[in-house]
Design a protein around this motif. Structure first.
Motif, short mmCIF file in Angstrom:
data_model
loop_
_atom_site.label_atom_id
_atom_site.label_comp_id
_atom_site.label_asym_id
_atom_site.label_seq_id
_atom_site.Cartn_x
_atom_site.Cartn_y
_atom_site.Cartn_z
N SER A 1 52.15 64.26 51.50
CA SER A 1 51.22 63.83 50.45
C SER A 1 51.28 64.76 49.25
O SER A 1 51.18 64.30 48.10
N CYS A 2 51.45 66.06 49.48
CA CYS A 2 51.54 67.00 48.36
C CYS A 2 52.80 66.76 47.54
O CYS A 2 52.78 66.81 46.30
N LEU A 3 53.91 66.48 48.21
CA LEU A 3 55.15 66.22 47.50
C LEU A 3 55.09 64.91 46.74
O LEU A 3 55.52 64.82 45.58
N LEU A 4 54.54 63.88 47.39
CA LEU A 4 54.48 62.57 46.74
C LEU A 4 53.47 62.55 45.60
O LEU A 4 53.67 61.87 44.59
N GLY A 5 52.38 63.30 45.75
CA GLY A 5 51.34 63.30 44.72
C GLY A 5 51.41 64.45 43.75
O GLY A 5 50.59 64.56 42.85
N HIS A 6 52.42 65.34 43.96
CA HIS A 6 52.59 66.51 43.08
C HIS A 6 51.31 67.35 43.04
O HIS A 6 50.85 67.77 41.98
#
Length: 228
Positions: free
Chosen positions: A86-91
């Motif tokens: 989620s952190c990677l996808l949502g920056h």
């Protein structure tokens, strides 16, 4: 040490990547060995990449200002971390903490390469399929915390660990996102009812049938806060 065969054995999606994507992953892979207890990521830290766990286990928890922890899930070999995804996808930065439970071998796929590989259908399906599975697990956790009493959750936890548990009250409290004093009080209540026998760092289940009833909410195990 060439861990590529073990990586593909744990994560079959690697072998299904296109030749170009496979080569890109192999060239950019960052291998890491971390000891038990090492903090792999923490709240408000930037996410550096997507982890593939080859050996070991990572415990992901949400931390409160008072030091209490709520276990969210574990990432074992062959699984993925939804917080990292989620952190990677949502920056976004991390909003939980990941700690190695055991000596852990992992491969970190750097963020730019993760973004590139999302264009590969096999990799994209892998990420979102496991993302959906983890969301379902977290929804179950939310249901347990919100609607089940702590004595129910403790009974279920004891039943899931065999007839004799070699475990501390603090460890059980950490598993439940509670505090040792409350868990110890509940265990003493269980012992008084003949459900378990307590010894130093050991709990023996004496009456699994009644524990199952308690876990299902059919029997009260004594006074307890509703969820924490």
């Amino acid at each position: 040490m060439n861990d590529s065969p073990r990586l593909e054995a744990r994560y079959p999606v690697i072998a299904a990547l296109s030749p170009a994507a496979h080569a890109r992953l192999a060239a950019s892979a960052r291998w890491m060995d971390v000891p038990a207890g090492a903090v792999l990521f923490d709240e408000r830290q930037a996410c550096e990449g997507f982890p593939f766990v080859i050996e070991g286990s990572v415990r992901v928890v949400k931390c409160a200002p008072n030091g209490r922890e709520l276990p969210l899930y574990r990432v074992s070999a062959g699984e993925t971390c939804i917080i990292s995804s989620s952190c990677l996808l949502g920056h976004e930065d991390y909003n939980a903490r990941g700690v190695a439970e055991t000596p852990t071998r992992l491969m970190l796929l750097p963020k730019p390469v993760f973004d590139e590989l999302l264009a590969d259908p096999a990799f994209r399906h892998f990420v979102f399929h496991l993302f959906a599975e983890r969301i379902a697990d977290l929804m179950q956790l939310i249901e347990e915390v919100a609607f089940h009493r702590l004595d129910q959750r403790l009974a279920a936890l004891l039943l899931g660990k065999g007839r004799t548990l070699h475990v501390t009250h603090q460890h059980l409290a950490d598993e439940l996102g509670s505090v040792r004093e409350i868990v110890s009080r509940l265990l003493k209540g269980f012992a008084a009812q003949g459900l378990v026998r307590l010894a130093r760092e050991q709990i023996e289940v004496l009456d699994p049938a009644r524990l199952r009833q308690l876990a299902a909410g059919e029997e009260r195990g004594g006074p307890t806060p509703p969820a924490v």
